[in-house]
Design an enzyme around this catalytic site. Structure first.
Site, mmCIF file in Angstrom:
data_model
loop_
_atom_site.group_PDB
_atom_site.id
_atom_site.type_symbol
_atom_site.label_atom_id
_atom_site.label_comp_id
_atom_site.label_asym_id
_atom_site.label_seq_id
_atom_site.Cartn_x
_atom_site.Cartn_y
_atom_site.Cartn_z
ATOM 1 N N LYS A 211 0.829 -1.208 0.000
ATOM 2 C CA LYS A 211 0.000 0.000 0.000
ATOM 3 C C LYS A 211 0.862 1.254 0.000
ATOM 4 O O LYS A 211 0.546 2.237 -0.667
ATOM 5 C CB LYS A 211 -0.956 -0.027 1.200
ATOM 6 C CG LYS A 211 -2.070 -1.055 1.000
ATOM 7 C CD LYS A 211 -2.836 -1.405 2.271
ATOM 8 C CE LYS A 211 -3.759 -2.607 1.974
ATOM 9 N NZ LYS A 211 -4.478 -3.089 3.151
ATOM 10 N N GLN B 136 -5.200 -2.305 9.449
ATOM 11 C CA GLN B 136 -4.960 -3.575 8.757
ATOM 12 C C GLN B 136 -5.602 -4.727 9.543
ATOM 13 O O GLN B 136 -5.363 -4.888 10.740
ATOM 14 C CB GLN B 136 -3.448 -3.807 8.588
ATOM 15 C CG GLN B 136 -3.086 -5.055 7.815
ATOM 16 C CD GLN B 136 -3.456 -4.998 6.340
ATOM 17 O OE1 GLN B 136 -3.533 -3.925 5.750
ATOM 18 N NE2 GLN B 136 -3.699 -6.142 5.733
ATOM 19 N N ASP C 175 -11.197 2.309 3.978
ATOM 20 C CA ASP C 175 -11.628 0.946 3.667
ATOM 21 C C ASP C 175 -13.137 0.820 3.501
ATOM 22 O O ASP C 175 -13.626 -0.227 3.081
ATOM 23 C CB ASP C 175 -11.230 0.010 4.819
ATOM 24 C CG ASP C 175 -9.956 -0.761 4.543
ATOM 25 O OD1 ASP C 175 -9.643 -0.976 3.359
ATOM 26 O OD2 ASP C 175 -9.300 -1.148 5.509
HETATM 27 N N1 LIG Z 1 -8.191 -3.147 6.669
HETATM 28 C C1 LIG Z 1 -7.919 -4.019 5.704
HETATM 29 N N2 LIG Z 1 -8.191 -3.688 4.414
HETATM 30 C C2 LIG Z 1 -7.889 -4.548 3.408
HETATM 31 O O1 LIG Z 1 -8.140 -4.242 2.223
HETATM 32 C C3 LIG Z 1 -7.285 -5.806 3.736
HETATM 33 C C4 LIG Z 1 -7.039 -6.081 5.078
HETATM 34 N N3 LIG Z 1 -7.358 -5.184 6.025
HETATM 35 N N4 LIG Z 1 -6.481 -7.260 5.414
HETATM 36 C C5 LIG Z 1 -6.072 -8.239 4.463
HETATM 37 C C6 LIG Z 1 -6.857 -8.146 3.170
HETATM 38 C C7 LIG Z 1 -6.133 -8.738 2.009
HETATM 39 N N5 LIG Z 1 -5.908 -7.669 1.068
HETATM 40 C C8 LIG Z 1 -5.182 -7.775 -0.088
HETATM 41 C C9 LIG Z 1 -4.947 -6.709 -0.922
HETATM 42 C C10 LIG Z 1 -4.152 -6.835 -2.048
HETATM 43 C C11 LIG Z 1 -3.564 -8.027 -2.374
HETATM 44 C C12 LIG Z 1 -2.698 -8.130 -3.558
HETATM 45 O O2 LIG Z 1 -2.417 -7.164 -4.235
HETATM 46 N N6 LIG Z 1 -2.195 -9.332 -3.875
HETATM 47 C C13 LIG Z 1 -1.317 -9.594 -4.976
HETATM 48 C C14 LIG Z 1 -0.271 -10.582 -4.551
HETATM 49 C C15 LIG Z 1 0.487 -10.098 -3.349
HETATM 50 C C16 LIG Z 1 1.337 -11.199 -2.722
HETATM 51 O O3 LIG Z 1 2.222 -11.701 -3.400
HETATM 52 O O4 LIG Z 1 1.080 -11.503 -1.536
HETATM 53 C C17 LIG Z 1 -2.111 -10.177 -6.129
HETATM 54 O O5 LIG Z 1 -3.242 -10.627 -5.891
HETATM 55 O O6 LIG Z 1 -1.616 -10.177 -7.231
HETATM 56 C C18 LIG Z 1 -3.798 -9.109 -1.564
HETATM 57 C C19 LIG Z 1 -4.604 -8.976 -0.446
HETATM 58 C C20 LIG Z 1 -6.404 -6.525 1.596
HETATM 59 N N7 LIG Z 1 -6.967 -6.737 2.782
#
Ligand SMILES: Nc1nc(=O)c2c([nH]1)NC[C@@H]1CN(c3ccc(C(=O)N[C@@H](CCC(=O)O)C(=O)O)cc3)C=[N+]21
Length: 294
Positions: A53, A97, A120
């Site tokens: 982020k 988070q 969020d």
């Molecule tokens: N308050 C809060 N807000 C959130 O938005 C939030 C959270 N907590 N807790 C966890 C989950 C999970 N999440 C992700 C966001 C982007 C990828 C992302 O960009 N993933 C990459 C891969 C990243 C990697 O390699 O781990 C992809 O899908 O290509 C993954 C997971 C947001 N979350």
């Protein structure tokens, strides 16, 4: 037939490009948007998401403010950090988070976030506005993953109005708000929201024109479940150990064989994840524009 890939990296990049121009405009008007993150504890996945982020912010010209608390932080410490973020002038929006380490009441913490800084869209006031379907001036920030899913479908011209959407998973950040979003006026889909007690999941998926899998069960969704030509979005992610190499890798909720049946398929990684992050930036920009009365 093989499905058209819903490329989250390319689509997020287009969204970020558009946001960068709006951020420039905000700066010329005297407001630099700033995203705060509050991370508690040392979960490696959470650390890596938060780092992502901050990288995104740097890419588009948003300031970012990072608050990390140790795993030993008490709920009083977390509350104090939230109060500081609410009053910090340079923080125009922020996230707590999730998940918080065991012992913290997540809902109670989300409720302490200033709704105007809720990047969020998970504060009860903003979830309530989503339920009420309020748009325009009082529109709430939308939860980032649901917003990213809809944005991606729209940019690929996948029809939504009147279509049947089956969502697998009823969690706070994806399934539950996604059902509310898809059934809003203007999107007008019909939604079946399924979960771990759903009796015949295969049958619920088979009727769907759009399938969203957000449960974190590797390869749960099978090719035989998919109506030919349906759009399938793979959201859940699980870290698994590769049997041959012994290395950790990421596995989505959708069986790879689905690509031969679906019309559109979002890969995982590389699909909805990057869109989620782009929508977080969009919420920060919108809140800043709102503050300037744009
Ligand atoms: N308050 C809060 N807000 C959130 O938005 C939030 C959270 N907590 N807790 C966890 C989950 C999970 N999440 C992700 C966001 C982007 C990828 C992302 O960009 N993933 C990459 C891969 C990243 C990697 O390699 O781990 C992809 O899908 O290509 C993954 C997971 C947001 N979350």
């Amino acid at each position: 037939m093989t499905a058209i890939t819903l490329d989250g990296v390319a689509t997020a990049s287009a969204v970020k490009h558009e946001l960068a121009a709006r951020i420039e405009m905000l700066k010329t008007r005297g407001l630099t948007p700033g995203l705060g993150t509050l991370l508690v504890g040392d979960d490696p996945a959470s650390r890596s998401y938060v780092a992502g982020k901050h990288r995104d912010c740097a890419e588009v010209g948003i300031e970012s403010i990072r608050v990390d608390l140790p795993a030993s932080a008490t709920s009083a410490d977390v509350r104090a950090a939230i109060r500081d973020l609410n009053s910090a002038a340079e923080v125009t929006g922020y996230i707590v988070q999730l998940p918080l380490p065991a012992g913290h009441d997540e809902n109670a913490m989300l409720e302490l976030i200033d709704p105007d800084k809720d990047a969020d869209g998970l504060h009860p006031t903003n979830l309530g506005r989503l339920v009420l379907g309020i748009e325009g001036e009082l529109a709430s920030p939308l939860p980032c993953t649901p917003a990213g899913i809809v944005e991606m479908l729209q940019r690929y011209d996948v029809p939504i109005r009147g279509q049947h959407v089956t969502v697998i998973g009823r969690g706070l950040t994806v399934g539950r708000p996604l059902g509310l979003l898809f059934t809003r006026k203007g999107l007008d889909a019909t939604v079946t929201l399924t979960h771990s007690r759903t009796q015949d999941l295969a049958a619920e998926v088979r009727r769907a024109d759009i399938v969203v899998a957000a449960v974190g069960v590797p390869h749960l969704v099978k090719p035989e479940w998919i109506k030919p030509g349906a759009a399938v979005l793979d959201v859940g992610i699980t870290r698994v150990q590769d049997e041959e190499t012994g290395k950790g890798r990421l596995t989505g909720d959708v069986d790879p064989g689905v690509a031969a049946v679906a019309g559109h398929l979002s890969p995982n990684p590389g699909g909805v994840g990057p869109m989620t992050r782009a929508m977080l930036l969009a919420n920060v920009v919108k809140a800043a524009e709102h503050r300037l009365g744009a």
